[in-house]
Scaffold this motif. Sequence first.
Motif, PDB file in Angstrom:
ATOM      1  N   MET A 180       0.864  -1.172   0.000  1.00  0.00           N
ATOM      2  CA  MET A 180       0.000   0.000   0.000  1.00  0.00           C
ATOM      3  C   MET A 180       0.900   1.221   0.000  1.00  0.00           C
ATOM      4  O   MET A 180       1.814   1.333   0.826  1.00  0.00           O
ATOM      5  CB  MET A 180      -0.889   0.003   1.241  1.00  0.00           C
ATOM      6  N   VAL A 181       0.651   2.144  -0.929  1.00  0.00           N
ATOM      7  CA  VAL A 181       1.487   3.339  -1.032  1.00  0.00           C
ATOM      8  C   VAL A 181       0.602   4.560  -1.259  1.00  0.00           C
ATOM      9  O   VAL A 181      -0.517   4.448  -1.779  1.00  0.00           O
ATOM     10  CB  VAL A 181       2.498   3.226  -2.198  1.00  0.00           C
ATOM     11  N   PRO A 182       1.060   5.752  -0.876  1.00  0.00           N
ATOM     12  CA  PRO A 182       0.317   6.964  -1.215  1.00  0.00           C
ATOM     13  C   PRO A 182       0.230   7.126  -2.728  1.00  0.00           C
ATOM     14  O   PRO A 182       1.169   6.802  -3.456  1.00  0.00           O
ATOM     15  CB  PRO A 182       1.164   8.081  -0.589  1.00  0.00           C
ATOM     16  N   ARG A 183      -0.891   7.619  -3.189  1.00  0.00           N
ATOM     17  CA  ARG A 183      -1.036   7.870  -4.627  1.00  0.00           C
ATOM     18  C   ARG A 183      -0.068   8.959  -5.070  1.00  0.00           C
ATOM     19  O   ARG A 183       0.127   9.948  -4.359  1.00  0.00           O
ATOM     20  CB  ARG A 183      -2.474   8.275  -4.957  1.00  0.00           C
ATOM     21  N   MET A 184       0.526   8.773  -6.239  1.00  0.00           N
ATOM     22  CA  MET A 184       1.447   9.783  -6.756  1.00  0.00           C
ATOM     23  C   MET A 184       0.726  11.010  -7.301  1.00  0.00           C
ATOM     24  O   MET A 184       1.307  12.079  -7.416  1.00  0.00           O
ATOM     25  CB  MET A 184       2.357   9.161  -7.829  1.00  0.00           C
ATOM     26  N   MET A 185      -0.557  10.845  -7.620  1.00  0.00           N
ATOM     27  CA  MET A 185      -1.392  11.959  -8.050  1.00  0.00           C
ATOM     28  C   MET A 185      -2.723  11.854  -7.333  1.00  0.00           C
ATOM     29  O   MET A 185      -3.348  10.798  -7.305  1.00  0.00           O
ATOM     30  CB  MET A 185      -1.615  11.913  -9.568  1.00  0.00           C
ATOM     31  N   GLY A 186      -3.164  12.944  -6.750  1.00  0.00           N
ATOM     32  CA  GLY A 186      -4.452  12.957  -6.091  1.00  0.00           C
ATOM     33  C   GLY A 186      -4.386  12.445  -4.660  1.00  0.00           C
ATOM     34  O   GLY A 186      -3.338  12.107  -4.132  1.00  0.00           O
ATOM     35  N   LYS A 187      -5.557  12.376  -4.037  1.00  0.00           N
ATOM     36  CA  LYS A 187      -5.659  11.987  -2.642  1.00  0.00           C
ATOM     37  C   LYS A 187      -5.800  10.481  -2.499  1.00  0.00           C
ATOM     38  O   LYS A 187      -6.377   9.808  -3.343  1.00  0.00           O
ATOM     39  CB  LYS A 187      -6.885  12.656  -1.993  1.00  0.00           C
ATOM     40  N   GLY A 188      -5.314   9.977  -1.367  1.00  0.00           N
ATOM     41  CA  GLY A 188      -5.562   8.589  -1.013  1.00  0.00           C
ATOM     42  C   GLY A 188      -4.350   7.699  -1.163  1.00  0.00           C
ATOM     43  O   GLY A 188      -3.221   8.145  -1.361  1.00  0.00           O
ATOM     44  N   ALA A 189      -4.606   6.412  -1.056  1.00  0.00           N
ATOM     45  CA  ALA A 189      -3.573   5.392  -1.171  1.00  0.00           C
ATOM     46  C   ALA A 189      -3.981   4.389  -2.242  1.00  0.00           C
ATOM     47  O   ALA A 189      -5.145   4.321  -2.655  1.00  0.00           O
ATOM     48  CB  ALA A 189      -3.354   4.684   0.168  1.00  0.00           C
ATOM     49  N   ARG A 190      -3.012   3.593  -2.683  1.00  0.00           N
ATOM     50  CA  ARG A 190      -3.250   2.628  -3.755  1.00  0.00           C
ATOM     51  C   ARG A 190      -2.631   1.290  -3.363  1.00  0.00           C
ATOM     52  O   ARG A 190      -1.530   1.246  -2.814  1.00  0.00           O
ATOM     53  CB  ARG A 190      -2.634   3.138  -5.065  1.00  0.00           C
ATOM     54  N   PHE A 191      -3.361   0.212  -3.617  1.00  0.00           N
ATOM     55  CA  PHE A 191      -2.877  -1.133  -3.350  1.00  0.00           C
ATOM     56  C   PHE A 191      -2.313  -1.722  -4.637  1.00  0.00           C
ATOM     57  O   PHE A 191      -2.964  -1.689  -5.679  1.00  0.00           O
ATOM     58  CB  PHE A 191      -4.021  -2.002  -2.829  1.00  0.00           C
ATOM     59  N   TYR A 192      -1.089  -2.258  -4.551  1.00  0.00           N
ATOM     60  CA  TYR A 192      -0.448  -2.889  -5.698  1.00  0.00           C
ATOM     61  C   TYR A 192      -0.066  -4.323  -5.336  1.00  0.00           C
ATOM     62  O   TYR A 192       0.359  -4.608  -4.217  1.00  0.00           O
ATOM     63  CB  TYR A 192       0.817  -2.135  -6.112  1.00  0.00           C
ATOM     64  N   GLY A 193      -0.174  -5.208  -6.299  1.00  0.00           N
ATOM     65  CA  GLY A 193       0.226  -6.598  -6.098  1.00  0.00           C
ATOM     66  C   GLY A 193      -0.974  -7.510  -6.087  1.00  0.00           C
ATOM     67  O   GLY A 193      -1.841  -7.441  -6.950  1.00  0.00           O
ATOM     68  N   ASN A 194      -1.005  -8.420  -5.096  1.00  0.00           N
ATOM     69  CA  ASN A 194      -2.085  -9.392  -4.943  1.00  0.00           C
ATOM     70  C   ASN A 194      -1.968 -10.546  -5.925  1.00  0.00           C
ATOM     71  O   ASN A 194      -2.948 -11.239  -6.184  1.00  0.00           O
ATOM     72  CB  ASN A 194      -3.463  -8.728  -5.069  1.00  0.00           C
ATOM     73  N   ILE A 195      -0.762 -10.749  -6.508  1.00  0.00           N
ATOM     74  CA  ILE A 195      -0.572 -11.898  -7.394  1.00  0.00           C
ATOM     75  C   ILE A 195       0.059 -13.075  -6.651  1.00  0.00           C
ATOM     76  O   ILE A 195       0.173 -14.167  -7.214  1.00  0.00           O
ATOM     77  CB  ILE A 195       0.268 -11.533  -8.636  1.00  0.00           C
ATOM     78  N   ASP A 196       0.463 -12.843  -5.395  1.00  0.00           N
ATOM     79  CA  ASP A 196       0.988 -13.912  -4.555  1.00  0.00           C
ATOM     80  C   ASP A 196       0.028 -14.108  -3.394  1.00  0.00           C
ATOM     81  O   ASP A 196      -0.288 -13.148  -2.678  1.00  0.00           O
ATOM     82  CB  ASP A 196       2.375 -13.552  -4.019  1.00  0.00           C
TER      83      ASP A 196
END
Length: 370
Positions: A180-196
Motif C-alpha cells: 500500500m502506497v500513497p497515490r502519486m497523483m491525487g488523494k488517497g492510497a493505492r494497493f499494488y500486487g495481490n498476485i501472490d
Amino acid sequence: MRSVVAIILLAACAEPVVEMQLVLPQNADNFDTTCITAVEVRVTGGNFLQDSKDYRRSCVEITGVAGYAAIRDAIKGRFDVAIPDTGISGIEIYGWSGPTACENAGKDDPFVTPNLLFMGRGDYIGQDRVDIPVVPNLSCTRTPVNVRMFDMFALVGGKTCAEAGDTALIGLAGVGVGTMVPRMMGKGARFYGNIDGGDTVGNLASFQGPTQIGPKACLGIDAGDFETAGTVGCAIGGSTVCAGAGEIETAAMPFAISTMPENYDTALLTKFPGQIFGTVWSSATPRTTLAGATVTVDPAHGQVVYLDPPNAAGAMAKRADQTMTGPSGLFALYTDTLISAKIQAGASSRTVTLGSPNEAPAGAMIVMEP
C-alpha cells in the motif's frame, strides 16, 4: 546517481523531446530487482485529478536485471509517449514484476496488479527535463507468509478467537499480499500486487511472497471472499489479538457492516477518501478491548471518529464523547494518504502505519504494548 532517459512526447504537429532524469536511490543494494519484467512510463494530463483516465502510457519488457543502474541502462531511449489532449502535468515511472506485466498493469485494476518494485514521479511545468526520484517499493526476495483472519466485529461483540475465525463468519476466503502506497497523483492510497497468495484452510492462508518493502509503503494484505467478509489494508505488526507467533493477523469485516452507508461520513470521505475501522486492545491475556484510548494523526491528512459497536442492523453510531474510545475500543480513521497513527492508552503508547485503498475500507486490530 542521476541518468537521463530521453522520452519523445508525440504532439499533433511537432515532436518535442522531454528528458526524464532518473535520480537513483541511495543505499538500496539490499533490494533484489532480478524478478523485474517491465518498466512503464505514464504521462499524466492536465485534467488527471478530475479524470483518472487522462494519461498516456508506454511500457517495455525487461527481464533479469539486477540493480537500479542496470535497469536505467536497459530502458534508455525506449519510450515514445503521446501527449494527452489536456497537456502534461507530470511523468511517472513504474517498475513491474509479474507475468504479462505491461498488459496487466494497463488494466488499472485497483485490487490486482503486477508487483510494484519501484515508482517515481516528477511534475512538469514546461521545463526540458523532468527529474524523477526513483523510490524502491518491494524486493523480489520471497519469504513464507502466514495470514490468519478473524471477524473483528465478532470479537468486539464478545466472540472467542475460535468463534471469530470460523468460516461461517469469514467465508471460504483467500489472501493476497502486496504493498500500500500513497497515490502519486491525487488523494488517497493505492494497493499494488495481490498476485501472490493462497486460500485459507480454516482461517489460515500460508504461501510464499515478497514482503521486504520500501520507505513509503506498508505491507498490504487483501483478505476475504466476494460474499461474506474482507479487508484490504496494512499489516499490523507486533502483538496480536488472536493470531500465533509468526502469523500476520487480519481484521476481516462482514460486508453487511463495512458496506452499510450509515457507517460512513460522506463529508469526511470527500476530504479523506481512505477509511480504516480500527479497534484498540489490551496486552493482557485474554485480550480485551480498551476504553479511554486516543488515536492521534496529522490533522492535515486525517481525522478520527470514535464509534459505538454495531447494533443489530450493523450500524455504528458516533460516540457522544469524541475524545476517546468507548468500551468497544472502536474508531474510524479517515485519511488521504498512508498515515502514521499514535495510539495512547494510559501509560502505554504505540505508533502504527494505517492505510486503505480509496475503493474499499480496511480493518485494523491494534494491541497496546505491555
